[in-house]
Design a protein around this motif. Sequence first.
Motif, PDB file in Angstrom:
ATOM      1  N   SER A   5      48.740  28.213  34.222  1.00  0.00           N
ATOM      2  CA  SER A   5      47.468  28.748  33.727  1.00  0.00           C
ATOM      3  C   SER A   5      47.668  29.981  32.862  1.00  0.00           C
ATOM      4  O   SER A   5      46.703  30.479  32.260  1.00  0.00           O
ATOM      5  CB  SER A   5      46.559  29.111  34.907  1.00  0.00           C
ATOM      6  OG  SER A   5      47.008  30.309  35.536  1.00  0.00           O
ATOM      7  N   GLY A   6      48.896  30.498  32.804  1.00  0.00           N
ATOM      8  CA  GLY A   6      49.194  31.687  32.026  1.00  0.00           C
ATOM      9  C   GLY A   6      49.441  32.923  32.856  1.00  0.00           C
ATOM     10  O   GLY A   6      49.790  33.985  32.321  1.00  0.00           O
ATOM     11  N   ALA A   7      49.292  32.817  34.180  1.00  0.00           N
ATOM     12  CA  ALA A   7      49.516  33.962  35.054  1.00  0.00           C
ATOM     13  C   ALA A   7      51.000  34.239  35.244  1.00  0.00           C
ATOM     14  O   ALA A   7      51.822  33.323  35.212  1.00  0.00           O
ATOM     15  CB  ALA A   7      48.864  33.703  36.415  1.00  0.00           C
ATOM     16  N   GLN A   8      51.336  35.499  35.438  1.00  0.00           N
ATOM     17  CA  GLN A   8      52.672  35.871  35.870  1.00  0.00           C
ATOM     18  C   GLN A   8      52.685  35.786  37.392  1.00  0.00           C
ATOM     19  O   GLN A   8      51.867  36.422  38.054  1.00  0.00           O
ATOM     20  CB  GLN A   8      53.018  37.291  35.412  1.00  0.00           C
ATOM     21  CG  GLN A   8      53.170  37.425  33.910  1.00  0.00           C
ATOM     22  CD  GLN A   8      53.519  38.841  33.512  1.00  0.00           C
ATOM     23  OE1 GLN A   8      52.811  39.787  33.849  1.00  0.00           O
ATOM     24  NE2 GLN A   8      54.626  38.994  32.811  1.00  0.00           N
ATOM     25  N   VAL A   9      53.616  35.019  37.955  1.00  0.00           N
ATOM     26  CA  VAL A   9      53.596  34.751  39.390  1.00  0.00           C
ATOM     27  C   VAL A   9      54.888  35.198  40.055  1.00  0.00           C
ATOM     28  O   VAL A   9      55.937  35.319  39.411  1.00  0.00           O
ATOM     29  CB  VAL A   9      53.365  33.247  39.683  1.00  0.00           C
ATOM     30  CG1 VAL A   9      52.041  32.783  39.096  1.00  0.00           C
ATOM     31  CG2 VAL A   9      54.511  32.416  39.138  1.00  0.00           C
ATOM     32  N   LEU A  10      54.794  35.428  41.357  1.00  0.00           N
ATOM     33  CA  LEU A  10      55.956  35.688  42.202  1.00  0.00           C
ATOM     34  C   LEU A  10      55.752  34.916  43.492  1.00  0.00           C
ATOM     35  O   LEU A  10      54.716  35.075  44.153  1.00  0.00           O
ATOM     36  CB  LEU A  10      56.098  37.180  42.515  1.00  0.00           C
ATOM     37  CG  LEU A  10      57.156  37.538  43.569  1.00  0.00           C
ATOM     38  CD1 LEU A  10      58.562  37.234  43.058  1.00  0.00           C
ATOM     39  CD2 LEU A  10      57.031  38.997  43.984  1.00  0.00           C
ATOM     40  N   GLY A  11      56.713  34.066  43.866  1.00  0.00           N
ATOM     41  CA  GLY A  11      56.629  33.318  45.116  1.00  0.00           C
ATOM     42  C   GLY A  11      57.449  33.988  46.191  1.00  0.00           C
ATOM     43  O   GLY A  11      58.571  34.443  45.936  1.00  0.00           O
ATOM     44  N   VAL A  12      56.902  34.084  47.412  1.00  0.00           N
ATOM     45  CA  VAL A  12      57.633  34.696  48.523  1.00  0.00           C
ATOM     46  C   VAL A  12      57.561  33.805  49.762  1.00  0.00           C
ATOM     47  O   VAL A  12      56.593  33.072  49.966  1.00  0.00           O
ATOM     48  CB  VAL A  12      57.092  36.105  48.867  1.00  0.00           C
ATOM     49  CG1 VAL A  12      57.155  37.014  47.656  1.00  0.00           C
ATOM     50  CG2 VAL A  12      55.678  36.046  49.416  1.00  0.00           C
ATOM     51  N   ASP A  13      58.598  33.878  50.564  1.00  0.00           N
ATOM     52  CA  ASP A  13      58.644  33.205  51.857  1.00  0.00           C
ATOM     53  C   ASP A  13      59.729  33.894  52.682  1.00  0.00           C
ATOM     54  O   ASP A  13      60.702  34.417  52.122  1.00  0.00           O
ATOM     55  CB  ASP A  13      58.964  31.712  51.706  1.00  0.00           C
ATOM     56  CG  ASP A  13      58.629  30.925  52.968  1.00  0.00           C
ATOM     57  OD1 ASP A  13      57.541  30.324  53.008  1.00  0.00           O
ATOM     58  OD2 ASP A  13      59.456  30.924  53.906  1.00  0.00           O
ATOM     59  N   ARG A  14      59.564  33.886  53.996  1.00  0.00           N
ATOM     60  CA  ARG A  14      60.575  34.496  54.855  1.00  0.00           C
ATOM     61  C   ARG A  14      61.835  33.656  54.967  1.00  0.00           C
ATOM     62  O   ARG A  14      62.910  34.152  55.286  1.00  0.00           O
ATOM     63  CB  ARG A  14      59.983  34.744  56.253  1.00  0.00           C
ATOM     64  CG  ARG A  14      60.863  35.631  57.131  1.00  0.00           C
ATOM     65  CD  ARG A  14      60.200  35.950  58.449  1.00  0.00           C
ATOM     66  NE  ARG A  14      60.072  34.794  59.305  1.00  0.00           N
ATOM     67  CZ  ARG A  14      59.631  34.833  60.564  1.00  0.00           C
ATOM     68  NH1 ARG A  14      59.243  35.988  61.066  1.00  0.00           N
ATOM     69  NH2 ARG A  14      59.534  33.742  61.283  1.00  0.00           N
ATOM     70  N   SER A  15      61.706  32.356  54.711  1.00  0.00           N
ATOM     71  CA  SER A  15      62.828  31.430  54.843  1.00  0.00           C
ATOM     72  C   SER A  15      63.682  31.430  53.581  1.00  0.00           C
ATOM     73  O   SER A  15      63.211  31.054  52.504  1.00  0.00           O
ATOM     74  CB  SER A  15      62.310  30.015  55.118  1.00  0.00           C
ATOM     75  OG  SER A  15      63.333  29.063  54.931  1.00  0.00           O
ATOM     76  N   ALA A  16      64.939  31.827  53.705  1.00  0.00           N
ATOM     77  CA  ALA A  16      65.850  31.799  52.566  1.00  0.00           C
ATOM     78  C   ALA A  16      66.045  30.372  52.066  1.00  0.00           C
ATOM     79  O   ALA A  16      66.198  30.141  50.857  1.00  0.00           O
ATOM     80  CB  ALA A  16      67.193  32.419  52.956  1.00  0.00           C
ATOM     81  N   ALA A  17      66.031  29.399  52.972  1.00  0.00           N
ATOM     82  CA  ALA A  17      66.202  28.003  52.571  1.00  0.00           C
ATOM     83  C   ALA A  17      65.025  27.538  51.726  1.00  0.00           C
ATOM     84  O   ALA A  17      65.202  26.809  50.733  1.00  0.00           O
ATOM     85  CB  ALA A  17      66.357  27.118  53.799  1.00  0.00           C
ATOM     86  N   MET A  18      63.809  27.938  52.098  1.00  0.00           N
ATOM     87  CA  MET A  18      62.628  27.566  51.318  1.00  0.00           C
ATOM     88  C   MET A  18      62.683  28.200  49.927  1.00  0.00           C
ATOM     89  O   MET A  18      62.336  27.566  48.919  1.00  0.00           O
ATOM     90  CB  MET A  18      61.358  27.994  52.048  1.00  0.00           C
ATOM     91  CG  MET A  18      61.094  27.244  53.329  1.00  0.00           C
ATOM     92  SD  MET A  18      60.432  25.585  53.045  1.00  0.00           S
ATOM     93  CE  MET A  18      58.734  25.966  52.622  1.00  0.00           C
ATOM     94  N   ILE A  19      63.111  29.457  49.862  1.00  0.00           N
ATOM     95  CA  ILE A  19      63.206  30.137  48.574  1.00  0.00           C
ATOM     96  C   ILE A  19      64.268  29.482  47.701  1.00  0.00           C
ATOM     97  O   ILE A  19      64.082  29.288  46.490  1.00  0.00           O
ATOM     98  CB  ILE A  19      63.490  31.631  48.773  1.00  0.00           C
ATOM     99  CG1 ILE A  19      62.271  32.321  49.399  1.00  0.00           C
ATOM    100  CG2 ILE A  19      63.869  32.300  47.455  1.00  0.00           C
ATOM    101  CD1 ILE A  19      61.009  32.257  48.573  1.00  0.00           C
ATOM    102  N   ALA A  20      65.387  29.091  48.295  1.00  0.00           N
ATOM    103  CA  ALA A  20      66.439  28.417  47.532  1.00  0.00           C
ATOM    104  C   ALA A  20      65.920  27.103  46.957  1.00  0.00           C
ATOM    105  O   ALA A  20      66.209  26.756  45.797  1.00  0.00           O
ATOM    106  CB  ALA A  20      67.660  28.178  48.421  1.00  0.00           C
TER     107      ALA A  20
END
Length: 214
Positions: A5-20
């Motif tokens: 949509s044009g937004a600058q985003v940052l995704g977070v999660d406590r799980s390193a596996a999910m982030i990977a």
Amino acid sequence: EIAQSGAQVLGVDRSAAMIAQARDHFPLLPFETLDACALPYRDAFDAIFSNAVLHWVQPPETAAAAMARALKGGGRLVCEFGARGNVRTLVEGAYHALRQLGVSQPERFNPWYYPSIAEYSAVLERCGIEVTFALLFDRPTPLQDGERGLETWFRMFGSRLLEPLDHAHHPEFFRLVSGYAAPHLLHDGNWTADYRRLRIAGRKFLRTESSAGT
């Protein structure tokens, strides 16, 4: 989709596996391994979006306060997660099975937080987020793997409820849970989870609003 949509985003999660996994699927987007209860941001974001996460996060007040700090004044929160009564039959079946297998106070092993609209609205408002929309609705969800769907679901999402049991007792646990839940959730050889969801939106009070209320 939010980034598109044009937004600058940052995704977070406590799980390193999910982030990977997220980085692998979306290599052009930024992701960080962070606990929702300990977000390091202050007045940084115009909006926070969360789906199927907050029922895992406790204490809820700590997470709500961290999200409120991260939002700019007037910033939006939009989230959906398990509501009061979510997977009630599955949870009751698990408690029944654990008691039959000699586990006292099986509620100790429940990993989830499933609030009502009023309960979570109060949490958000105490943390400085005004609720502007809230909806609780049933969402029956078919499970994969046919008659093994219940076992697959517990091993994926409800493994904490298996912790007090030796592995040798797992088959009996699933037999007992199946017997309890089948009249309600097993149809034509396929399981359906009795999901209930809470969809809620709000905005962070502006400083002038929060000052006026104190």
